[in-house]
Scaffold this active site. Structure first.
Site, mmCIF file in Angstrom:
data_model
loop_
_atom_site.group_PDB
_atom_site.id
_atom_site.type_symbol
_atom_site.label_atom_id
_atom_site.label_comp_id
_atom_site.label_asym_id
_atom_site.label_seq_id
_atom_site.Cartn_x
_atom_site.Cartn_y
_atom_site.Cartn_z
ATOM 1 N N ASP A 191 39.923 39.831 54.724
ATOM 2 C CA ASP A 191 39.286 40.583 53.652
ATOM 3 C C ASP A 191 39.177 42.059 53.995
ATOM 4 O OD1 ASP A 191 37.903 40.766 51.134
ATOM 5 O OD2 ASP A 191 36.046 41.006 52.274
ATOM 6 N N LYS B 27 37.232 35.220 39.286
ATOM 7 C CA LYS B 27 36.637 36.313 38.510
ATOM 8 C C LYS B 27 37.217 36.316 37.101
ATOM 9 C CE LYS B 27 35.895 39.047 42.691
ATOM 10 N NZ LYS B 27 36.276 40.272 43.450
ATOM 11 N N ARG C 273 40.924 36.787 13.367
ATOM 12 C CA ARG C 273 40.304 37.493 14.488
ATOM 13 C C ARG C 273 40.253 36.664 15.758
ATOM 14 N NH1 ARG C 273 41.070 41.243 16.851
ATOM 15 N NH2 ARG C 273 41.165 42.281 14.825
ATOM 16 N N GLU D 35 37.136 33.011 55.082
ATOM 17 C CA GLU D 35 37.313 34.459 55.000
ATOM 18 C C GLU D 35 36.750 35.123 56.250
ATOM 19 O OE1 GLU D 35 36.054 36.840 51.347
ATOM 20 O OE2 GLU D 35 34.490 37.382 52.795
ATOM 21 N N LYS E 35 33.155 31.982 52.403
ATOM 22 C CA LYS E 35 33.266 33.436 52.297
ATOM 23 C C LYS E 35 32.107 34.105 53.035
ATOM 24 C CE LYS E 35 35.419 35.157 48.907
ATOM 25 N NZ LYS E 35 35.790 35.763 47.601
#
Length: 302
Positions: free
Chosen positions: A238, A151, A116, A217, A183
């Protein structure tokens, strides 16, 4: 642990995906096995004779791009070094439904205990590689690079970033320690303190070592000039549409790399790449990739 360097034959990517850092792979495998069988595999130890052996094949239930063949083998070897393995399809290669990807043989209890965890990792990684390959194909003919983001699944970043490379993509910064990347929330804090972003970037550039990359950004065209003039290496535009991206690229005028981010999916990425951006960052490569349907077919003999 097994070396997971991917062979260079039948490679989707222009460059070799390289390897997973051994310490990162070891930590993932050890943690996953401890989680899955902290006191052993009660089922196999109760039902399967200790002398039984098994041959198992990792088979594709659907087409895709392989990533994690060596990781699959590493899990098997971590459970029992007596397991032998043969990888039939190199990482970074396409395969069809029904193809045999890896064959392992050894003590049946060991193969079943490793099954697994080995499947979870190779299915996850191959899903990331397959999705990445679709994005890379969508921007073919442009000079835009498809890159990942932070992410990632906690604890699996090294494996998922390797999977992105297997799919022909590239990696963004590995961690917060790698580069300066201001950012929207950083800019909001600066603005609340009355600090001009251009002044902040110039001050940062003076303090940073010459090898540290600096990226900022922005979300409006009028923010571009003061940021670029302050000396950034990359400017991230962005949630800019194609027309705004072209306008932004004209303002940058080659003084920095231009990265597009936000609103990127398989329906929009080709148009974004056609604007002439250098980099397209896609969080979906890792946060939205589904596990590929791979199965382990086991034959047990006493």
């Amino acid at each position: 642990m097994t070396d997971v360097t991917a062979p260079t034959t039948d490679r989707l990517a222009v460059t070799d995906p390289g390897t997973i850092p051994p310490h990162a792979l070891r930590r993932v495998v050890e943690t996953a096995l401890e989680e899955d069988a902290p006191w052993g595999d009660v089922t196999s130890e109760t039902l399967i004779p200790v002398t039984a052996t098994a041959t198992a094949t990792l088979a594709a239930r659907e087409p895709g791009v392989l990533s994690g063949g060596g990781v699959f083998v590493s899990v098997m070897h971590a459970v029992d070094p007596a397991i032998t393995a043969e990888v039939h399809v190199p990482d970074g290669s396409r395969f069809d439904a029904g193809d045999t990807l890896v064959t392992v043989s050894g003590p049946a209890r060991s193969v079943l205990r490793a099954e697994r965890v080995a499947l979870n990792l190779v299915q996850r990684m191959s899903g990331v590689a397959t999705l990445t390959a679709a994005y890379v194909a969508a921007v073919a003919g442009t000079h835009a690079r498809i890159v990942d983001t932070r992410k990632t699944t906690p604890g699996l970043r090294a494996l998922e970033r390797y999977a992105v490379r297997c799919g022909g993509g590239r990696n963004h910064r590995t961690s917060l320690s790698d580069a300066v990347m201001a950012k929207d929330n950083h800019l909001a804090v600066l603005l609340a303190d009355g600090i001009d972003i251009g002044d902040a970037v110039r001050s940062a550039r003076q303090r940073l070592g010459h090898t540290v990359h600096l990226e900022v950004e922005v979300d409006r065209v009028d923010q571009i000039e003061p940021v670029v003039a302050a000396g950034v290496d990359t400017i991230m535009l962005d949630n800019f549409g194609p027309d705004a991206l072209r306008e932004g690229i004209a303002v940058v005028a080659g003084r920095a790399l231009v990265e597009a981010s936000g609103g990127v999916n398989l329906d929009t990425v080709a148009a974004i790449a056609a604007t002439g951006v250098d980099v397209i960052s896609v969080g979906a490569l890792t946060h939205s990739a589904r596990a590929l349907d791979l199965g382990l077919d086991v034959a047990v003999s006493a």
